[in-house]
Design a protein around this motif. Structure first.
Motif, PDB file in Angstrom:
ATOM      1  N   SER A   1       0.825  -1.208   0.000  1.00  0.00           N
ATOM      2  CA  SER A   1       0.000   0.000   0.000  1.00  0.00           C
ATOM      3  C   SER A   1       0.857   1.255   0.000  1.00  0.00           C
ATOM      4  CB  SER A   1      -0.879  -0.037   1.251  1.00  0.00           C
ATOM      5  OG  SER A   1      -1.299   1.260   1.598  1.00  0.00           O
TER       6      SER A   1
ATOM      7  N   ARG B   1      -0.749   5.393   4.309  1.00  0.00           N
ATOM      8  CA  ARG B   1      -2.153   5.718   4.512  1.00  0.00           C
ATOM      9  C   ARG B   1      -2.371   6.984   5.323  1.00  0.00           C
ATOM     10  NH1 ARG B   1      -4.569   0.187   6.668  1.00  0.00           N
ATOM     11  NH2 ARG B   1      -2.384  -0.142   7.236  1.00  0.00           N
TER      12      ARG B   1
ATOM     13  N   GLU C   1      -5.862   4.789   2.072  1.00  0.00           N
ATOM     14  CA  GLU C   1      -6.650   4.155   3.111  1.00  0.00           C
ATOM     15  C   GLU C   1      -7.801   3.355   2.503  1.00  0.00           C
ATOM     16  OE1 GLU C   1      -7.070   6.749   6.834  1.00  0.00           O
ATOM     17  OE2 GLU C   1      -9.117   6.544   6.091  1.00  0.00           O
TER      18      GLU C   1
ATOM     19  N   GLU D   1       3.362  -0.822   3.954  1.00  0.00           N
ATOM     20  CA  GLU D   1       3.060   0.542   3.556  1.00  0.00           C
ATOM     21  C   GLU D   1       4.329   1.260   3.149  1.00  0.00           C
ATOM     22  OE1 GLU D   1      -0.223   1.906   6.537  1.00  0.00           O
ATOM     23  OE2 GLU D   1       0.886   3.672   5.845  1.00  0.00           O
TER      24      GLU D   1
END
Lengths: 348, 348
Positions: free
Chosen positions: B194, B197, B204, B228
Motif C-alpha cells: 500500500s 495511509r 486508506e 506501507e
DNA sequence: CAACAGAATGTAAGCGCTTACATTCGGTTT
DNA sequence: AAACCGAATGTAAGCGCTTACATTCTGTTG
C-alpha cells in the motif's frame, strides 16, 4: 458596520485595519510585514498580533501594483506528461517555494504557436521571470521577451548554441557518445528513432550526434532507418515494428528518449525478437521507466532535477540583483545496462 | 519625454497612453479590450490599432486590484513526478487555458503541513479558485478556504465521502474489485503493498477495499503481508523482496499503484520468480508504465485527464456563475492484462 | 421639428498597497 | 541645557486599472 476593534465585517481586512488596530500607520505595517526598513521589535509584535487577530492577508493586486513585483515566475514546457519536464518542474517549484515565489505553468505541446500564446498570457500575468524549453521560437516571441525586459532562462539546450542564459547540456555530444558505444559494441546495422526535429533543437542535435558518430566510423544512417515520431510509447512501438519487420534488420536501435525505447522493447517482445541478444536498444534521459522495463535500458543520464533547481536559482538571482547570470552546462553520463549488448554474431 | 504619439519612452505604455492615441477615454479602452459594455466597432478598431502600435499590455496588478479577479487558479498536488497528477494537471491547464486562465502549481509531497503552507501562499497570490487532492487536511486549512470564500474542488477522493465539491471515484470499491478478481482467479495467499495511509484517504480506501473483499471470502490480510511504502519503484521493489524472500510466499501481490507494481515485477525478476506463472501482480492507475513493463500489468483504469479537465470546467463555472457545482463521480475499469493469472497449482 | 430613448462615451472615484519624504522621538555630545 | 543625530514612525502621493454614474450622440417617434 465596524465592531469595537475597528473590524469591518464582511469584507476582508486591509492594511489600514491592521494599522488602526495596532495603533500605527499603514507604512509601519507594510515595513513590519515585509521586513523592509527598520521597525522596533515591540511595534513589529503589535502588528503581528493585529494581523493574527484580523486574519489579515495582503491583497495581491494592491501589492503587485504598488511594488511592481508579483513574486511569480512562469514556466512553459512542452508537456507535463513527459517525466523529464515533470521532474524539472517539480524541482523548479520546490526551489522557488523556498523564496516564497510561486510558479505559473503553461504547456505548448511542442508547438511554437502555442508557446507564443502562452508566453503572452504569462507576460500579461506579470511574471517576474520565465523558464522556457529549448532555443527555437519565433522572432516575435523573443522580441516580446525583450521589450518586456523579463529575465528568462532556457532549459535543456546546449548553452554553447545559445546567446541567452541557458541551462542544459550538449545533446549532440551525448548522442554521439551513445552511438560510439553502440558501435564499439560491434554494431554496424544501426537504426534510429528520433523525436520530431522540426522546432526542437534537442531532437535535431541528437540525430546529428548519432549521424556524426556513425559517419566517423564509415557508417551511414539510411533514410528508412531514421524515423521521426512523437515521444510516446505507442509511436515508439509502431516505428520499431516498421523497422523490425523488414529485411535487413538492424542489430541495434538508438532511441531519442526512454519512452520511445520502451516502445521498441515492447515491439521486440511482440515480434519475438530478444533484447539484447538479437537486438540492442538504447534510450535517453534515464527516467524511472528505464529501470522499470526489462531488460533495463542503457541510456543517458540527464540531471533533470538539477536543471530545474538551477533554473530557479539563476532566475531568482537575476531578478533580485538585476545581473544576468551565466549559463550552466551539465555533464551527462552514459548508463550501461542490459539493453545494449556486444554483438556476438560475426557479420562479414 | 513624450514623442509625437504621446509615447512615453522607457516605461511601458498604460491604458491612458492607449486612450490618448486612440482619441478616446480610458473607460472606453477598458471596455473595448475586455468586451464589457457596448463599444462602436469603429472605436474598437481604433483602440486595437493604438494597442498594437504601442505594444500595450494591461498591467496585471492594476487589473487585479480594480477588478478583484486574477484569472488565475491554483492547484496543490502531492508531486508532479507521479504521472497521475502530471496528467490531471496537464488536462487542467489545457482546459483553463481555453478560458484564458493561468495555473499556479504547488506541491505538498503528501505532507499536510506543506500543503497548508502552499495553500496560504496561493491564497495570498489571489487565486480565483483552487484544485486540491484528497479530503484530509487540517481544520485550519479548511477554515482558511472558508473565510476566503475561494471556490475549490477536491480531486481523486470519493465524492460520497466528502461534503465539498469533489471530482473522483470510489477508491474502495475499485480496490475491492481488484481483490475480487484476484480471488476469483483462485488466489488465496494474497499480499498487499500500500501507499502511506496516514493523511491519504485514497491509500486508506484502497487497503480497506482489498481487506473487505478478502474478508468477504473468509481470507485475511496478515500484518506482515501488508506493507506501507512511499509510491516509488525502489520502495516497491524492496517491499516485494521483503515479502517474497520469506516462506510462505503469497501467490499474488495487490499493489496500491502501478509504480509500486512495477517495482514488484523487478523484484520478482531478480529473485527469479516468474510473473505471472509463479506470482500474480496487480497495479492501480493504468499509467503508461503499466503497459511498458513485462508482463503488462493488470490494473485499474482511472480517467486522470478527465478528472483534470472536469475540475477546470467546474471551477470556471463556479467562479463565473457563483453557483457551487455538483460533485462528479467517475467510473473506473479493471484492465485485465497478463500480470494476473489464474492460479494453476492446486492448493488444498 | 421637438421630445425622447437608447447607445456610446466620458468623468472620476476608488481598489489596497508601497515608499519617498517629512516628522518625531530618545539619546549623545558639547 | 542646547544642539545634534540616527532610528522609528507618519504622511500622502501614486501604482494602472475598472466601473458607477453622468453626459453626449444619434436616430426615432408623435
Amino acid at each position: 458596520m465596524n465592531d469595537r476593534n475597528g473590524n469591518r465585517n464582511g469584507t476582508h481586512p486591509k492594511i489600514e485595519d491592521v494599522a488602526r488596530l495596532a495603533g500605527v500607520s499603514t507604512a509601519t505595517v507594510s515595513r513590519a510585514l515585509n521586513a523592509t526598513g527598520r521597525v522596533r521589535e515591540e511595534t513589529r509584535l503589535a502588528v503581528e498580533r493585529a494581523v493574527a487577530e484580523l486574519g489579515y492577508t495582503p491583497n495581491f493586486g494592491g501589492q503587485a501594483l504598488a511594488s511592481k513585483r508579483t513574486n511569480t515566475i512562469g514556466a512553459i514546457i512542452p508537456t507535463m506528461e513527459n517525466a523529464i519536464f515533470a521532474r524539472a518542474l517539480q524541482a523548479l517549484q520546490e526551489t522557488l517555494s523556498e523564496s516564497n515565489v510561486t510558479l505559473l505553468v503553461a504547456t505548448s505541446h511542442y508547438s511554437p504557436q502555442r508557446e507564443e500564446a502562452q508566453l503572452r498570457s504569462l507576460l500579461a500575468r506579470g511574471v517576474d521571470g520565465l523558464a522556457l524549453i529549448g532555443i527555437y521560437r519565433s522572432e516575435i516571441a523573443y522580441r516580446l521577451l525583450d521589450t518586456r525586459r523579463v529575465p528568462f532562462v532556457i532549459l535543456w539546450s546546449d548553452p554553447a548554441q545559445s546567446t541567452h542564459v541557458t541551462i542544459g547540456f550538449d545533446n549532440q555530444a551525448a548522442a554521439s557518445d551513445v552511438a560510439e558505444r553502440v558501435i564499439a559494441a560491434g554494431h554496424r546495422q544501426i537504426a534510429m528513432i528520433s523525436g520530431i526535429r522540426d522546432g526542437n533543437d534537442r531532437a535535431e542535435a541528437r540525430v546529428a550526434g548519432v549521424a556524426a558518430a556513425m559517419q566517423a566510423h564509415g557508417l551511414v544512417l539510411p533514410n528508412n532507418w531514421l524515423i521521426e515520431i512523437p515521444y510516446t510509447l505507442d509511436d515508439g512501438e509502431q516505428a520499431a515494428r516498421q523497422i523490425l519487420t523488414k529485411t535487413p534488420r538492424p542489430t541495434a536501435i538508438v532511441c531519442a528518449n526512454d519512452v520511445i525505447a520502451a516502445g521498441v522493447l515492447r515491439a521486440a517482445r511482440e515480434l519475438d525478437i530478444d533484447v539484447p541478444s538479437q537486438l540492442s536498444v538504447t534510450g535517453f534521459d534515464d527516467i524511472e521507466l528505464a529501470r522499470a522495463v526489462s531488460p533495463p535500458l542503457s541510456t543517458v543520464h540527464v540531471p533533470h532535477r538539477r536543471i530545474g533547481s538551477t533554473a530557479a536559482r539563476l532566475l531568482m538571482d537575476w531578478i533580485i540583483t538585476g545581473n544576468r547570470p551565466n549559463s550552466v552546462t551539465f555533464p551527462t553520463a552514459f548508463m550501461a545496462r542490459e539493453s545494449l549488448q556486444r554483438l556476438e554474431v560475426a557479420v562479414t
